[in-house]
Design a protein around this motif. Structure first.
Motif, PDB file in Angstrom:
ATOM      1  N   ILE B 141      -9.735  24.761  -9.351  1.00  0.00           N
ATOM      2  CA  ILE B 141     -10.887  23.877  -9.130  1.00  0.00           C
ATOM      3  C   ILE B 141     -11.432  24.087  -7.724  1.00  0.00           C
ATOM      4  N   PHE B 144     -13.526  27.149  -7.401  1.00  0.00           N
ATOM      5  CA  PHE B 144     -14.881  26.883  -7.912  1.00  0.00           C
ATOM      6  C   PHE B 144     -15.731  26.184  -6.846  1.00  0.00           C
ATOM      7  N   LEU B 148     -19.179  27.478  -4.806  1.00  0.00           N
ATOM      8  CA  LEU B 148     -20.450  26.744  -4.728  1.00  0.00           C
ATOM      9  C   LEU B 148     -20.972  26.693  -3.302  1.00  0.00           C
ATOM     10  N   LEU B 162     -17.335  17.671  -2.975  1.00  0.00           N
ATOM     11  CA  LEU B 162     -17.544  18.179  -4.332  1.00  0.00           C
ATOM     12  C   LEU B 162     -16.230  18.277  -5.101  1.00  0.00           C
ATOM     13  N   LEU B 166     -13.398  16.136  -8.711  1.00  0.00           N
ATOM     14  CA  LEU B 166     -12.889  16.999  -9.783  1.00  0.00           C
ATOM     15  C   LEU B 166     -11.363  16.972  -9.840  1.00  0.00           C
ATOM     16  N   PRO B 169      -8.602  13.735 -12.421  1.00  0.00           N
ATOM     17  CA  PRO B 169      -7.743  13.715 -13.622  1.00  0.00           C
ATOM     18  C   PRO B 169      -6.377  14.343 -13.379  1.00  0.00           C
ATOM     19  N   ILE B 197      -4.788  20.509 -18.526  1.00  0.00           N
ATOM     20  CA  ILE B 197      -5.848  20.644 -17.525  1.00  0.00           C
ATOM     21  C   ILE B 197      -5.761  22.001 -16.838  1.00  0.00           C
ATOM     22  N   CYS B 201      -8.605  24.769 -17.030  1.00  0.00           N
ATOM     23  CA  CYS B 201      -9.266  25.220 -15.799  1.00  0.00           C
ATOM     24  C   CYS B 201      -9.237  26.739 -15.708  1.00  0.00           C
ATOM     25  N   LEU B 205     -12.983  27.855 -15.736  1.00  0.00           N
ATOM     26  CA  LEU B 205     -13.583  27.846 -14.407  1.00  0.00           C
ATOM     27  C   LEU B 205     -13.828  29.227 -13.791  1.00  0.00           C
ATOM     28  N   ALA B 208     -17.455  29.822 -14.400  1.00  0.00           N
ATOM     29  CA  ALA B 208     -18.330  29.004 -13.562  1.00  0.00           C
ATOM     30  C   ALA B 208     -18.291  29.505 -12.116  1.00  0.00           C
ATOM     31  N   ALA B 211     -20.264  32.648 -11.836  1.00  0.00           N
ATOM     32  CA  ALA B 211     -21.698  32.336 -11.891  1.00  0.00           C
ATOM     33  C   ALA B 211     -22.182  31.832 -10.544  1.00  0.00           C
ATOM     34  N   ALA B 212     -21.405  30.927  -9.934  1.00  0.00           N
ATOM     35  CA  ALA B 212     -21.790  30.384  -8.628  1.00  0.00           C
ATOM     36  C   ALA B 212     -21.824  31.490  -7.575  1.00  0.00           C
ATOM     37  N   ILE B 215     -24.961  33.590  -7.974  1.00  0.00           N
ATOM     38  CA  ILE B 215     -26.145  32.887  -7.469  1.00  0.00           C
ATOM     39  C   ILE B 215     -26.179  32.967  -5.942  1.00  0.00           C
TER      40      ILE B 215
END
Lengths: 243, 218, 46
Positions: B141, B144, B148, B162, B166, B169, B197, B201, B205, B208, B211-212, B215
């Motif tokens: 996490i 990730f 970002l 951020l 997350l 949990p 979890i 993840c 993740l 994700a 992808a971040a 970008i």
């Protein structure tokens, strides 16, 4: 003509210009009317006494706090797939409104908790979930503010919104596992149809729900228009600086 | 991918790599708690599992911004993006190396720190088990979150904002498992959920994260 | 004014808090909208 036409920034500005004042007017009438009805014209409930009047604020705000996040999720997905700028800006515009709704739900919930549960705050599943939702709004807005390039910001916040949604749902169930809680179940279960709330409270409550909903739409439209203008201004200034 | 993992591990043990900082932080937080709440064992014993989990989580948070920052500054991150291994693989390898340098040592010393907090005797093995299952999720996490905020100059604080929601949990299930272990009730359900979890993840993740990164490198 | 009994303070304070918060978000959105609109018009006029 496809529905996506309405997402063109120029078209969006055209069709929302007359809608915004009407939406504000309608929501004003509904919210003021619903709250007036609820506050002055409903009797006290057996179990709650006069605190039942808080329901007209608490439930609609809580409803919109969740729906606002859901709307941001949909707008983020639309931005990622179809790359409509209006969509990304609408998600950005909705976040502060959703956060205010979350705060209203938390504050009225805490005030309501004192007479009914004897304490302002319990780590009850629903209250805790809303606290977590508030943190998600905070992070999402902070990420928007932190990134300079608008497209990068839109992409990254969209990714955060999608991943955040999964974790928000996960937290919701984790919280239930963690503590059983005092909060009563929903009074208006849409899925099962039956409801535990008498008509006399239900009608003003529904009016307030619609009022808050339309207020949310009006605010998001207004704020999206502002974001579109701000983006255009940015582009014009950048062009002037290059020339 | 193995080569990348070994390179990151070597960089982190070298001087200035920050290896051990997280451990020291973990130790300090745990030692501070009795100063804050008082030395009473009646208070310390029941809160020990929660304190250890929260402290471990904060210690893991501390080193997150280093995951991509150094590679971003010296320009090796764009190179990794064009490397033959997919960016998802890079993300996974970064998370694993963060876990080996931070999560694994934390897991190993957590039972030792449990002594200082007078943790219930039955809880030690479950503390070890829940951290062993949950710490990889914290690293993933965090990776990730680091992806970002990689392009930001002062992303550290934002990264915490951020990532912390997350973590909720994982923290809930992890600490719950240890608490249940301490009072002898069934630990299977929370432990399995922590495992779920972690697996979830690691399955989702990396995409994700990649992808971040794409970008941010655009 | 309806009789609120023992709970007057709770009910009134939650109404006040909600109205203040809603007024704040509406006011801020409206002010920013006005400001940006005027600034954009200035730029477009050149």
């Amino acid at each position: 003509m496809s529905m996506w036409e309405y997402a063109n920034p120029k078209r969006f500005m055209e069709w929302t210009a007359p809608v915004v004042p009407w939406a504000f007017g309608l929501s004003g009438v509904l919210v003021v009317g619903g709250l007036f009805w609820g506050f002055f014209l409903t009797p006290d409930a057996d179990k709650f006494g006069s605190t039942v009047k808080i329901i007209y604020l608490h439930v609609p705000a809580a409803l919109m706090a969740i729906n606002a996040w859901f709307m941001m999720l949909v707008a983020s997905v639309v931005w990622v797939i179809r790359r409509h700028h209006v969509s990304a800006l609408a998600a950005r515009a909705a976040a502060p409104v959703g956060m205010v709704m979350t705060v209203i739900a938390l504050v009225t919930g805490a005030i309501w908790g004192m007479p009914t549960w004897g304490t302002y705050w319990v780590w009850d599943p629903r209250l805790t979930s809303f606290m977590i939702l508030f943190l998600f709004y905070l992070g999402y807005m902070a990420l928007w503010e932190a990134i300079d390039d608008p497209d990068t910001a839109a992409d990254l916040t969209a990714v955060l919104c999608i991943v955040g949604s999964i974790f928000a749902i996960l937290s919701r169930y984790a919280v239930r596992f963690w503590n059983q809680g005092l909060h009563q179940g929903t009074s208006v279960p849409v899925v099962t149809g039956g409801r535990t709330i008498a008509d006399i409270y239900f009608i003003p409550l529904v009016i307030c729900m619609f009022g808050f909903g339309i207020l949310f739409i009006a605010l998001v439209l207004l704020r999206t228009r502002t974001e579109i203008r701000a983006r255009r201004m940015r582009a014009l200034t950048a062009r002037a600086a290059r020339a | 991918m193995i080569a990348l993992l070994l390179r990151d591990l070597r960089l982190s043990v070298r001087a200035g790599g920050g290896f051990g900082l997280g451990l020291a932080f973990f130790l300090i937080v745990v030692v501070l708690v009795p100063f804050g709440v008082g030395p009473d064992r009646v208070i310390l014993t029941p809160i020990a599992p929660g304190i250890l989990w929260v402290a471990a989580l904060l210690a893991a948070l501390l080193s997150l911004d280093r995951i991509f920052a150094l590679d971003f500054e010296d320009g090796s991150l764009p190179l990794l993006a064009t490397a033959p291994i997919p960016l998802e693989g890079v993300a996974l390898s970064k998370a694993v190396s963060h876990w080996i340098t931070t999560g694994l040592p934390l897991t190993c010393v957590a039972p030792l720190l449990g002594f200082f907090l007078n943790m219930a005797p039955g809880a030690y093995v479950w503390l070890l088990a829940s951290l062993a299952l949950g710490a990889p999720a914290l690293s993933m996490i965090g990776t990730f979150g680091a992806a970002l905020t990689v392009g930001l100059r002062r992303g550290g604080l934002l990264l915490s904002l951020l990532v912390l929601p997350l973590y909720i949990p994982t923290l809930m299930f992890g600490a719950e498992a240890v608490r249940r272990g301490a009072d002898g009730s069934g630990v299977t359900a929370p432990l399995m959920l922590v495992g779920v979890i972690t697996l979830g993840c690691f399955a989702l993740l990396p995409f994700a994260t990649a992808a971040a990164l794409r970008i941010n490198l655009r | 004014m309806p009789e609120l009994g023992d709970y007057t303070a709770y009910v009134i304070s939650s109404y006040v808090a909600t109205i203040v918060l809603l007024a704040a978000i509406i006011g801020l959105s409206w002010r920013r909208s006005r400001r940006i609109k005027r600034a954009l018009e200035d730029i477009e006029r050149g």
